[in-house]
Design a protein around this motif. Structure first.
Motif, PDB file in Angstrom:
ATOM      1  N   SER A 176     -43.238 -25.272 -23.190  1.00  0.00           N
ATOM      2  CA  SER A 176     -43.957 -23.994 -23.121  1.00  0.00           C
ATOM      3  C   SER A 176     -45.005 -23.835 -24.224  1.00  0.00           C
ATOM      4  CB  SER A 176     -42.960 -22.833 -23.202  1.00  0.00           C
ATOM      5  OG  SER A 176     -42.419 -22.731 -24.510  1.00  0.00           O
ATOM      6  N   GLN A 177     -45.090 -24.795 -25.133  1.00  0.00           N
ATOM      7  CA  GLN A 177     -45.997 -24.697 -26.273  1.00  0.00           C
ATOM      8  C   GLN A 177     -47.332 -25.380 -25.992  1.00  0.00           C
ATOM      9  OE1 GLN A 177     -45.058 -22.799 -29.061  1.00  0.00           O
ATOM     10  NE2 GLN A 177     -43.561 -22.376 -27.457  1.00  0.00           N
ATOM     11  N   ARG A 179     -30.556 -29.762 -26.843  1.00  0.00           N
ATOM     12  CA  ARG A 179     -31.722 -30.623 -26.609  1.00  0.00           C
ATOM     13  C   ARG A 179     -32.505 -30.167 -25.393  1.00  0.00           C
ATOM     14  NH1 ARG A 179     -28.074 -35.740 -27.501  1.00  0.00           N
ATOM     15  NH2 ARG A 179     -27.343 -35.124 -29.551  1.00  0.00           N
ATOM     16  N   LEU A 180     -31.796 -29.715 -24.371  1.00  0.00           N
ATOM     17  CA  LEU A 180     -32.499 -29.178 -23.203  1.00  0.00           C
ATOM     18  C   LEU A 180     -33.285 -27.919 -23.571  1.00  0.00           C
ATOM     19  CD1 LEU A 180     -29.840 -29.714 -20.398  1.00  0.00           C
ATOM     20  CD2 LEU A 180     -32.029 -30.914 -20.674  1.00  0.00           C
ATOM     21  N   LEU A 181     -32.721 -27.079 -24.423  1.00  0.00           N
ATOM     22  CA  LEU A 181     -33.449 -25.895 -24.887  1.00  0.00           C
ATOM     23  C   LEU A 181     -34.672 -26.293 -25.715  1.00  0.00           C
ATOM     24  CD1 LEU A 181     -30.488 -23.544 -25.882  1.00  0.00           C
ATOM     25  CD2 LEU A 181     -32.109 -23.209 -23.996  1.00  0.00           C
ATOM     26  N   LEU A 182     -34.534 -27.319 -26.535  1.00  0.00           N
ATOM     27  CA  LEU A 182     -35.670 -27.804 -27.318  1.00  0.00           C
ATOM     28  C   LEU A 182     -36.776 -28.324 -26.410  1.00  0.00           C
ATOM     29  CD1 LEU A 182     -33.715 -29.625 -30.167  1.00  0.00           C
ATOM     30  CD2 LEU A 182     -35.126 -27.551 -30.415  1.00  0.00           C
ATOM     31  N   VAL A 183     -36.408 -29.122 -25.421  1.00  0.00           N
ATOM     32  CA  VAL A 183     -37.391 -29.651 -24.471  1.00  0.00           C
ATOM     33  C   VAL A 183     -38.050 -28.505 -23.716  1.00  0.00           C
ATOM     34  CG1 VAL A 183     -37.646 -30.970 -22.318  1.00  0.00           C
ATOM     35  CG2 VAL A 183     -36.359 -31.939 -24.236  1.00  0.00           C
ATOM     36  N   ASP A 184     -37.258 -27.539 -23.270  1.00  0.00           N
ATOM     37  CA  ASP A 184     -37.794 -26.387 -22.560  1.00  0.00           C
ATOM     38  C   ASP A 184     -38.811 -25.640 -23.426  1.00  0.00           C
ATOM     39  OD1 ASP A 184     -37.748 -24.357 -20.350  1.00  0.00           O
ATOM     40  OD2 ASP A 184     -36.924 -23.114 -21.966  1.00  0.00           O
ATOM     41  N   HIS A 185     -38.469 -25.447 -24.694  1.00  0.00           N
ATOM     42  CA  HIS A 185     -39.383 -24.738 -25.595  1.00  0.00           C
ATOM     43  C   HIS A 185     -40.657 -25.547 -25.818  1.00  0.00           C
ATOM     44  CE1 HIS A 185     -40.582 -21.840 -28.607  1.00  0.00           C
ATOM     45  NE2 HIS A 185     -40.885 -22.851 -29.408  1.00  0.00           N
ATOM     46  N   LEU A 186     -40.522 -26.849 -26.048  1.00  0.00           N
ATOM     47  CA  LEU A 186     -41.703 -27.686 -26.259  1.00  0.00           C
ATOM     48  C   LEU A 186     -42.616 -27.675 -25.039  1.00  0.00           C
ATOM     49  CD1 LEU A 186     -40.113 -30.685 -28.178  1.00  0.00           C
ATOM     50  CD2 LEU A 186     -41.717 -28.989 -29.098  1.00  0.00           C
TER      51      LEU A 186
END
Length: 119
Positions: free
Chosen positions: A54-55, A45-52
């Motif tokens: 950056s979008q 979930r932290l990786l998902l938040v990090d990716h979002l």
């Protein structure tokens, strides 16, 4: 044995002062913050938040998010649902695709509460 957090969908803003010795958090604010922190307390979930973050517009399709975390789309959708239930993301359907958008105000509220140098 600790009591589990209530299962609830909480999209209300966190409106409490930063954690500090001079302030006290209400029980409702503590539950709201705990639900959000519990949703964030997972590496995927932290990786998902990090990716979002950056979008553009903080948004991405589930089909683009699954490779980011190296999980199947159904498993990625499960993690996104946890973030959705905590009010940290929103979703919209576009044909067969589902797009998730990070709610910047919710993330900012979590960070403000944990910032002891704020206010």
């Amino acid at each position: 044995m600790p009591r589990p957090l209530p299962l609830l969908q909480d999209t209300s803003p966190i409106c409490c002062a930063p954690l500090a010795p001079a302030t006290r958090m209400s029980r409702d604010d503590a539950v709201g913050l705990a639900v959000r922190l519990k949703a964030l307390a997972d590496p995927a979930r932290l990786l998902l938040v990090d990716h979002l973050l950056s979008q553009p517009d903080y948004e991405a399709c589930t089909c683009d998010l699954a490779p980011v975390v190296g999980l199947s789309e159904p498993t990625t959708s499960h993690h996104l649902k946890q973030l959705l239930t905590a009010g940290l993301v929103t979703k919209r359907r576009d044909g067969m695709n589902v797009h998730y958008r990070l709610v910047p105000e919710a993330m900012n509220a979590v960070s403000r509460v944990l910032d002891t140098g704020c206010c």
